[in-house]
Design a protein around this motif. Structure first.
Motif, short mmCIF file in Angstrom:
data_model
loop_
_atom_site.label_atom_id
_atom_site.label_comp_id
_atom_site.label_asym_id
_atom_site.label_seq_id
_atom_site.Cartn_x
_atom_site.Cartn_y
_atom_site.Cartn_z
N ASP A 147 0.83 -1.13 0.07
CA ASP A 147 0.11 0.13 -0.14
C ASP A 147 0.82 1.19 -0.07
N GLY A 148 2.07 1.36 0.08
CA GLY A 148 2.90 2.34 0.14
C GLY A 148 3.47 2.46 1.39
N TYR A 149 4.63 3.15 1.42
CA TYR A 149 5.56 3.67 2.94
C TYR A 149 4.76 4.54 3.51
N GLN A 150 3.59 5.21 2.91
CA GLN A 150 2.73 6.29 3.85
C GLN A 150 1.55 5.80 4.38
N ALA A 151 1.38 4.64 4.07
CA ALA A 151 -0.09 3.77 4.39
C ALA A 151 -0.14 3.73 5.93
N LYS A 152 -1.42 4.05 6.60
CA LYS A 152 -1.53 3.71 7.75
C LYS A 152 -1.12 2.39 8.28
N GLY A 153 -1.57 1.52 7.66
CA GLY A 153 -1.11 -0.11 7.81
C GLY A 153 0.11 -0.43 8.17
N ILE A 154 1.13 0.24 7.36
CA ILE A 154 2.62 -0.33 7.59
C ILE A 154 3.22 0.46 8.86
N ASN A 155 2.58 1.84 8.96
CA ASN A 155 3.26 2.47 10.16
C ASN A 155 2.67 2.06 11.34
N GLU A 156 1.32 1.34 11.45
CA GLU A 156 0.84 0.78 12.62
C GLU A 156 1.62 -0.63 13.08
N LEU A 157 2.12 -1.21 11.64
CA LEU A 157 3.03 -2.32 12.12
C LEU A 157 4.10 -2.18 12.60
N VAL B 212 11.54 -0.93 3.85
CA VAL B 212 11.74 -0.77 2.40
C VAL B 212 10.30 -1.01 1.72
N ALA B 213 9.66 -0.12 1.39
CA ALA B 213 8.23 -0.09 1.05
C ALA B 213 8.24 0.45 -0.31
N PRO B 214 7.07 0.22 -0.88
CA PRO B 214 6.68 1.00 -2.52
C PRO B 214 6.57 2.52 -2.09
N ASP B 215 6.77 3.57 -3.20
CA ASP B 215 6.67 4.75 -3.05
C ASP B 215 5.07 5.05 -3.17
N GLY B 216 4.35 4.17 -3.51
CA GLY B 216 3.04 4.29 -3.77
C GLY B 216 2.15 3.12 -3.90
N PRO B 217 0.99 3.01 -3.81
CA PRO B 217 -0.14 1.87 -3.77
C PRO B 217 0.38 0.79 -5.09
N ARG B 218 0.69 -0.40 -4.47
CA ARG B 218 1.04 -1.47 -5.45
C ARG B 218 0.23 -2.93 -5.17
N SER B 219 -1.01 -2.77 -5.02
CA SER B 219 -1.87 -3.93 -4.56
C SER B 219 -2.14 -4.61 -5.76
N GLY B 220 -2.28 -6.20 -5.65
CA GLY B 220 -2.50 -6.98 -6.58
C GLY B 220 -1.22 -7.38 -7.61
N MET B 221 -0.13 -7.10 -6.89
CA MET B 221 1.12 -7.15 -7.62
C MET B 221 1.86 -8.75 -7.51
N GLY C 137 16.94 6.34 15.75
CA GLY C 137 16.87 5.39 16.45
C GLY C 137 17.12 3.94 15.91
N ASP C 138 16.15 3.06 16.14
CA ASP C 138 16.31 1.49 15.72
C ASP C 138 15.57 1.56 14.54
N VAL C 139 15.11 2.70 13.80
CA VAL C 139 14.17 2.52 12.77
C VAL C 139 14.78 3.29 11.43
N ARG C 140 14.81 2.39 10.39
CA ARG C 140 15.27 3.25 9.15
C ARG C 140 14.34 2.97 8.08
N ILE C 141 13.79 4.04 7.36
CA ILE C 141 12.43 3.62 6.47
C ILE C 141 13.16 4.26 4.81
N TYR C 142 12.98 3.45 3.92
CA TYR C 142 13.30 3.69 2.59
C TYR C 142 11.99 3.55 1.86
N SER C 143 11.73 4.56 0.72
CA SER C 143 10.66 4.19 -0.14
C SER C 143 11.70 3.51 -1.48
N CYS C 144 10.68 2.86 -2.20
CA CYS C 144 11.28 2.25 -3.60
C CYS C 144 10.36 2.39 -4.50
N SER C 145 10.84 2.69 -5.88
CA SER C 145 9.97 2.88 -7.01
C SER C 145 9.38 1.48 -7.66
#
Length: 257
Positions: free
Chosen positions: A14-24, A37-46, A65-73
């Motif tokens: 769902d992309g790195y900005q999605a609520k679900g991944i941030n809750e996880l 390392v998460a997509p830069d936008g929605p990639r559902s059904g891939m 801290g212990d969190v590093r976040i990357y977006s990926c194309s």
């Protein structure tokens, strides 16, 4: 002294900005070092799609801290491949994918980018879990998921998973969750999948829609039954798609040539 904390690789479809991944991310903080390392936008059904005809681009979004976040194309599977091969610095102890906005139970596992990423983790022989919440709302309430995502992550970090196996975890919507059921995938298929329409030039187009037709609605061993009864469903999924029973049945075909 070498850092002994477990390394947790997180992605989604769902992309790195999605609520679900941030809750996880929030639900597993403190269990180890986290690299996202998460997509830069929605990639559902891939599903297990990969990018092959163009280069992948990554951007460091956060390093705190212990969190590093990357977006990926690229796709969710691209994210897992890049995370393990190029960005993590060492082999992760676990791959977590999600939390997906919407169910990935039954045959949806075949189409899901969330589960494609978890399966890719298993290909790399890393214990992996795909998490989904049965709520498509971009602002869904994930508060009830934290208990289960953390507990299952802790359990897999402790006990591991068989080589080539990942977990498909689906969580009912709402607070009144009864517990966890270990299940198998429900047999069934999607029907009435397309809604015909016309575009602005009056050309024929089709919108993806449909509903799931459950072939075994009363089987208490299936994920759809568990979810309909208010349980979290946990299905072990294998990378090896060989039908070993049928393999022996058709062995005689070798003698026909």
């Amino acid at each position: 002294m070498e850092n002994q904390k477990p390394l947790i690789l997180i992605t989604n479809d769902d992309g790195y900005q999605a609520k679900g991944i941030n809750e996880l991310i929030e639900s597993v903080k403190g269990l180890g070092e986290i690299i996202v390392v998460a997509p830069d936008g929605p990639r559902s059904g891939m599903s297990s799609a990969i990018t092959s005809l163009q280069p992948l681009r990554i951007h460091l979004i956060k390093n705190e801290g212990d969190v590093r976040i990357y977006s990926c194309s690229g796709t969710p599977v691209d994210c897992v491949k890049l995370g393990i091969s190029e960005l993590a610095g060492k082999k992760p102890d676990i791959v977590l994918s999600g939390i997906n906005h919407g169910s990935n139970a039954a045959v949806a596992v075949l189409y899901s980018g969330t589960m494609g990423a978890a399966i890719e983790g298993a290909v790399f022989k890393v214990p992996s879990i795909g998490f989904s919440l049965l709520d498509h709302d971009h602002n869904a309430d994930f508060s009830a998921t934290h208990k289960y995502t953390r507990m299952l992550t802790e359990q897999v970090l402790k006990d591991g998973l068989p080589a080539g196996t990942c977990l498909n975890v689906n969580i009912p919507k709402g607070e009144a969750i009864k517990g966890v059921k270990i299940c198998r995938q429900t047999a069934g298929q999607w029907v009435n999948e397309f809604m015909p329409s016309k575009d602005g030039a009056n050309k024929q187009i089709y919108w993806l829609t449909g509903s799931f037709e459950n072939d075994e609605p009363h089987d208490e061993m299936t994920d759809e039954w568990a979810l309909n009864q208010g349980y979290v469903s946990v299905v072990p999924v294998k990378v090896d798609m060989t039908n070993h029973d049928h393999l022996e049945m058709i062995k005689s075909w070798e003698k026909l040539v």
